[in-house]
Motif scaffolding. Structure first.
Motif, PDB file in Angstrom:
ATOM      1  N   MET A 234       0.808  -1.252   0.041  1.00  0.00           N
ATOM      2  CA  MET A 234       0.096  -0.016   0.040  1.00  0.00           C
ATOM      3  C   MET A 234       0.864   1.327   0.093  1.00  0.00           C
ATOM      4  SD  MET A 234      -3.232  -0.590   2.471  1.00  0.00           S
ATOM      5  CE  MET A 234      -3.660  -2.288   2.511  1.00  0.00           C
ATOM      6  N   ASN A 235       0.234   2.350  -0.500  1.00  0.00           N
ATOM      7  CA  ASN A 235       1.274   3.521  -0.876  1.00  0.00           C
ATOM      8  C   ASN A 235       0.334   4.495  -0.026  1.00  0.00           C
ATOM      9  OD1 ASN A 235       2.542   5.673  -1.460  1.00  0.00           O
ATOM     10  ND2 ASN A 235       1.840   5.651  -3.613  1.00  0.00           N
ATOM     11  N   THR A 236       1.070   5.127   0.867  1.00  0.00           N
ATOM     12  CA  THR A 236       0.236   6.387   1.733  1.00  0.00           C
ATOM     13  C   THR A 236       1.236   7.705   1.795  1.00  0.00           C
ATOM     14  OG1 THR A 236      -0.608   4.588   3.327  1.00  0.00           O
ATOM     15  CG2 THR A 236      -0.682   6.813   3.989  1.00  0.00           C
ATOM     16  N   THR A 237       0.610   8.564   1.404  1.00  0.00           N
ATOM     17  CA  THR A 237       1.158   9.807   1.425  1.00  0.00           C
ATOM     18  C   THR A 237       0.347  11.124   2.270  1.00  0.00           C
ATOM     19  OG1 THR A 237       1.971   9.513  -0.727  1.00  0.00           O
ATOM     20  CG2 THR A 237       1.847  11.867  -0.002  1.00  0.00           C
ATOM     21  N   SER A 238       1.239  11.727   3.011  1.00  0.00           N
ATOM     22  CA  SER A 238       0.570  12.920   3.781  1.00  0.00           C
ATOM     23  C   SER A 238       1.327  13.844   4.036  1.00  0.00           C
ATOM     24  CB  SER A 238      -0.311  12.288   4.985  1.00  0.00           C
ATOM     25  OG  SER A 238       0.842  11.898   5.929  1.00  0.00           O
ATOM     26  N   ALA A 239       0.816  15.195   4.339  1.00  0.00           N
ATOM     27  CA  ALA A 239       1.759  16.543   4.227  1.00  0.00           C
ATOM     28  C   ALA A 239       2.569  16.494   5.729  1.00  0.00           C
ATOM     29  CB  ALA A 239       0.823  17.695   3.985  1.00  0.00           C
ATOM     30  N   SER A 240       1.735  16.120   6.883  1.00  0.00           N
ATOM     31  CA  SER A 240       2.503  16.354   8.132  1.00  0.00           C
ATOM     32  C   SER A 240       1.674  15.533   8.965  1.00  0.00           C
ATOM     33  CB  SER A 240       2.569  18.069   8.750  1.00  0.00           C
ATOM     34  OG  SER A 240       1.250  18.671   8.885  1.00  0.00           O
ATOM     35  N   SER A 241       2.167  15.532  10.264  1.00  0.00           N
ATOM     36  CA  SER A 241       1.535  14.498  11.226  1.00  0.00           C
ATOM     37  C   SER A 241       1.709  15.076  12.636  1.00  0.00           C
ATOM     38  CB  SER A 241       2.079  12.983  11.085  1.00  0.00           C
ATOM     39  OG  SER A 241       1.852  12.532   9.908  1.00  0.00           O
ATOM     40  N   SER A 242       0.562  15.498  13.192  1.00  0.00           N
ATOM     41  CA  SER A 242       0.578  15.865  14.643  1.00  0.00           C
ATOM     42  C   SER A 242      -0.849  15.295  15.013  1.00  0.00           C
ATOM     43  CB  SER A 242       0.670  17.456  14.634  1.00  0.00           C
ATOM     44  OG  SER A 242      -0.261  18.139  13.994  1.00  0.00           O
ATOM     45  N   PRO A 243      -0.930  14.932  16.324  1.00  0.00           N
ATOM     46  CA  PRO A 243      -2.308  14.161  16.772  1.00  0.00           C
ATOM     47  C   PRO A 243      -3.460  15.170  16.412  1.00  0.00           C
ATOM     48  CG  PRO A 243      -0.339  14.035  18.350  1.00  0.00           C
ATOM     49  CD  PRO A 243       0.159  15.049  16.977  1.00  0.00           C
ATOM     50  N   GLY A 244      -4.520  14.473  15.779  1.00  0.00           N
ATOM     51  CA  GLY A 244      -5.632  15.161  15.620  1.00  0.00           C
ATOM     52  C   GLY A 244      -5.654  16.400  14.687  1.00  0.00           C
ATOM     53  N   SER A 245      -4.443  16.357  14.054  1.00  0.00           N
ATOM     54  CA  SER A 245      -4.505  17.487  13.100  1.00  0.00           C
ATOM     55  C   SER A 245      -5.194  17.335  11.697  1.00  0.00           C
ATOM     56  CB  SER A 245      -2.733  17.429  12.459  1.00  0.00           C
ATOM     57  OG  SER A 245      -2.530  16.398  11.803  1.00  0.00           O
ATOM     58  N   LEU A 246      -5.550  18.239  10.827  1.00  0.00           N
ATOM     59  CA  LEU A 246      -6.144  18.073   9.628  1.00  0.00           C
ATOM     60  C   LEU A 246      -5.543  16.815   8.514  1.00  0.00           C
ATOM     61  CD1 LEU A 246      -8.495  18.989   7.704  1.00  0.00           C
ATOM     62  CD2 LEU A 246      -6.828  20.678   6.814  1.00  0.00           C
ATOM     63  N   THR A 247      -3.975  16.958   8.853  1.00  0.00           N
ATOM     64  CA  THR A 247      -3.534  15.666   8.026  1.00  0.00           C
ATOM     65  C   THR A 247      -3.716  14.510   8.458  1.00  0.00           C
ATOM     66  OG1 THR A 247      -1.860  17.278   7.279  1.00  0.00           O
ATOM     67  CG2 THR A 247      -1.282  14.980   7.524  1.00  0.00           C
ATOM     68  N   ASP A 248      -3.948  14.238   9.929  1.00  0.00           N
ATOM     69  CA  ASP A 248      -4.539  12.933  10.398  1.00  0.00           C
ATOM     70  C   ASP A 248      -5.733  12.822  10.029  1.00  0.00           C
ATOM     71  OD1 ASP A 248      -1.920  12.720  11.550  1.00  0.00           O
ATOM     72  OD2 ASP A 248      -2.613  13.346  13.352  1.00  0.00           O
ATOM     73  N   LYS A 249      -6.706  13.504  10.142  1.00  0.00           N
ATOM     74  CA  LYS A 249      -7.955  13.412   9.912  1.00  0.00           C
ATOM     75  C   LYS A 249      -8.232  12.833   8.387  1.00  0.00           C
ATOM     76  CE  LYS A 249      -9.694  16.380  13.199  1.00  0.00           C
ATOM     77  NZ  LYS A 249     -10.460  17.627  13.652  1.00  0.00           N
ATOM     78  N   ILE A 250      -7.524  13.692   7.596  1.00  0.00           N
ATOM     79  CA  ILE A 250      -7.552  13.288   6.000  1.00  0.00           C
ATOM     80  C   ILE A 250      -6.808  11.802   5.759  1.00  0.00           C
ATOM     81  CG2 ILE A 250      -6.649  13.948   3.639  1.00  0.00           C
ATOM     82  CD1 ILE A 250      -7.051  16.830   4.543  1.00  0.00           C
ATOM     83  N   THR A 251      -5.756  11.612   6.296  1.00  0.00           N
ATOM     84  CA  THR A 251      -5.361  10.114   5.993  1.00  0.00           C
ATOM     85  C   THR A 251      -6.073   9.015   6.539  1.00  0.00           C
ATOM     86  OG1 THR A 251      -2.948  11.376   6.344  1.00  0.00           O
ATOM     87  CG2 THR A 251      -3.269   8.914   6.738  1.00  0.00           C
ATOM     88  N   THR A 252      -6.791   9.373   7.604  1.00  0.00           N
ATOM     89  CA  THR A 252      -7.932   8.393   8.146  1.00  0.00           C
ATOM     90  C   THR A 252      -8.975   8.388   7.236  1.00  0.00           C
ATOM     91  OG1 THR A 252      -7.165   8.902  10.579  1.00  0.00           O
ATOM     92  CG2 THR A 252      -9.313   7.674  10.201  1.00  0.00           C
ATOM     93  N   LEU A 253      -9.558   9.351   6.885  1.00  0.00           N
ATOM     94  CA  LEU A 253     -10.697   9.194   5.858  1.00  0.00           C
ATOM     95  C   LEU A 253     -10.477   8.646   4.604  1.00  0.00           C
ATOM     96  CD1 LEU A 253     -13.465  10.172   4.702  1.00  0.00           C
ATOM     97  CD2 LEU A 253     -12.309  12.346   4.059  1.00  0.00           C
ATOM     98  N   VAL A 254      -9.232   8.982   3.963  1.00  0.00           N
ATOM     99  CA  VAL A 254      -8.774   8.111   2.945  1.00  0.00           C
ATOM    100  C   VAL A 254      -8.576   6.621   3.059  1.00  0.00           C
ATOM    101  CG1 VAL A 254      -6.882   8.006   1.240  1.00  0.00           C
ATOM    102  CG2 VAL A 254      -7.496  10.178   1.808  1.00  0.00           C
ATOM    103  N   LYS A 255      -7.787   6.366   4.178  1.00  0.00           N
ATOM    104  CA  LYS A 255      -7.822   4.918   4.585  1.00  0.00           C
ATOM    105  C   LYS A 255      -9.117   3.978   4.458  1.00  0.00           C
ATOM    106  CE  LYS A 255      -3.168   4.896   6.685  1.00  0.00           C
ATOM    107  NZ  LYS A 255      -2.226   4.427   7.984  1.00  0.00           N
ATOM    108  N   VAL A 256     -10.041   4.825   5.326  1.00  0.00           N
ATOM    109  CA  VAL A 256     -11.359   4.035   5.454  1.00  0.00           C
ATOM    110  C   VAL A 256     -12.063   3.973   4.317  1.00  0.00           C
ATOM    111  CG1 VAL A 256     -13.716   4.447   6.799  1.00  0.00           C
ATOM    112  CG2 VAL A 256     -11.447   4.789   7.860  1.00  0.00           C
ATOM    113  N   LEU A 257     -11.982   5.140   3.526  1.00  0.00           N
ATOM    114  CA  LEU A 257     -12.633   4.953   2.031  1.00  0.00           C
ATOM    115  C   LEU A 257     -12.367   3.933   1.319  1.00  0.00           C
ATOM    116  CD1 LEU A 257     -12.782   8.698   0.917  1.00  0.00           C
ATOM    117  CD2 LEU A 257     -14.824   7.280   1.265  1.00  0.00           C
ATOM    118  N   ARG A 258     -10.690   3.888   1.377  1.00  0.00           N
ATOM    119  CA  ARG A 258      -9.974   2.679   0.545  1.00  0.00           C
ATOM    120  C   ARG A 258     -10.509   1.313   1.099  1.00  0.00           C
ATOM    121  NH1 ARG A 258      -9.100  -1.174  -1.353  1.00  0.00           N
ATOM    122  NH2 ARG A 258      -7.262  -2.394  -0.994  1.00  0.00           N
TER     123      ARG A 258
END
Length: 146
Positions: free
Chosen positions: A1-25
């Motif tokens: 699997m290939n995962t890309t994201s901009a930055s990672s801080s707990p509860g950040s917008l990036t974390d939420k988007i990454t989770t959303l994309v994983k669940v969609l997939r």
């Protein structure tokens, strides 16, 4: 699997988007890839795929998504339709776009909570389109508050 994201801080917008994309997939039927694109910059915020795709292919998907929703002609059409329907608010008229290619079905959905983020779900062409829409909308409703 290939995962890309901009930055990672707990509860950040990036974390939420990454989770959303994983669940969609994982939850959309016959999904082979899901991603999120920032409509302000045209950048891919996150992606989850079954294969490793070259970065230039992913970048082209992001650019195509930006063009689909905010290209010059699309913006002009939105403006005309909103004017004719008496819509005053400064929102986007097009919220979802479905594109079928020879082998794949691509669903592009502007997120409700942030209209500057569009998610993309890519499925095999054999997908039941009704289920594709239903599952993608359900996931966006359940965890799509960005």
């Amino acid at each position: 699997m290939n995962t890309t994201s901009a930055s990672s801080s707990p509860g950040s917008l990036t974390d939420k988007i990454t989770t959303l994309v994983k669940v969609l997939r994982s939850e959309v039927p016959e999904c082979i890839a899901a991603g999120a694109i920032d409509m302000e910059t045209g950048m891919l915020l996150a992606v989850e795929t079954v294969d490793n795709h070259p970065q230039e292919v992913l970048d082209l998907l992001a650019a195509a998504t930006l063009d689909l929703f905010q290209g010059r002609n699309v913006v002009m059409i939105e403006s005309i339709w909103k004017e004719r329907r008496g819509i005053i608010q400064d929102s986007h008229y097009f919220q979802e776009i479905l594109v079928n290619s020879d082998n794949l079905t691509h669903l592009f959905i502007r997120t409700e909570s942030r209209d500057d983020v569009v998610i993309v779900v890519v499925c095999r062409k054999t997908v039941n389109v009704g289920m594709l829409f239903a599952q993608a909308r359900r996931v966006l409703k359940d965890i799509g508050r960005l």
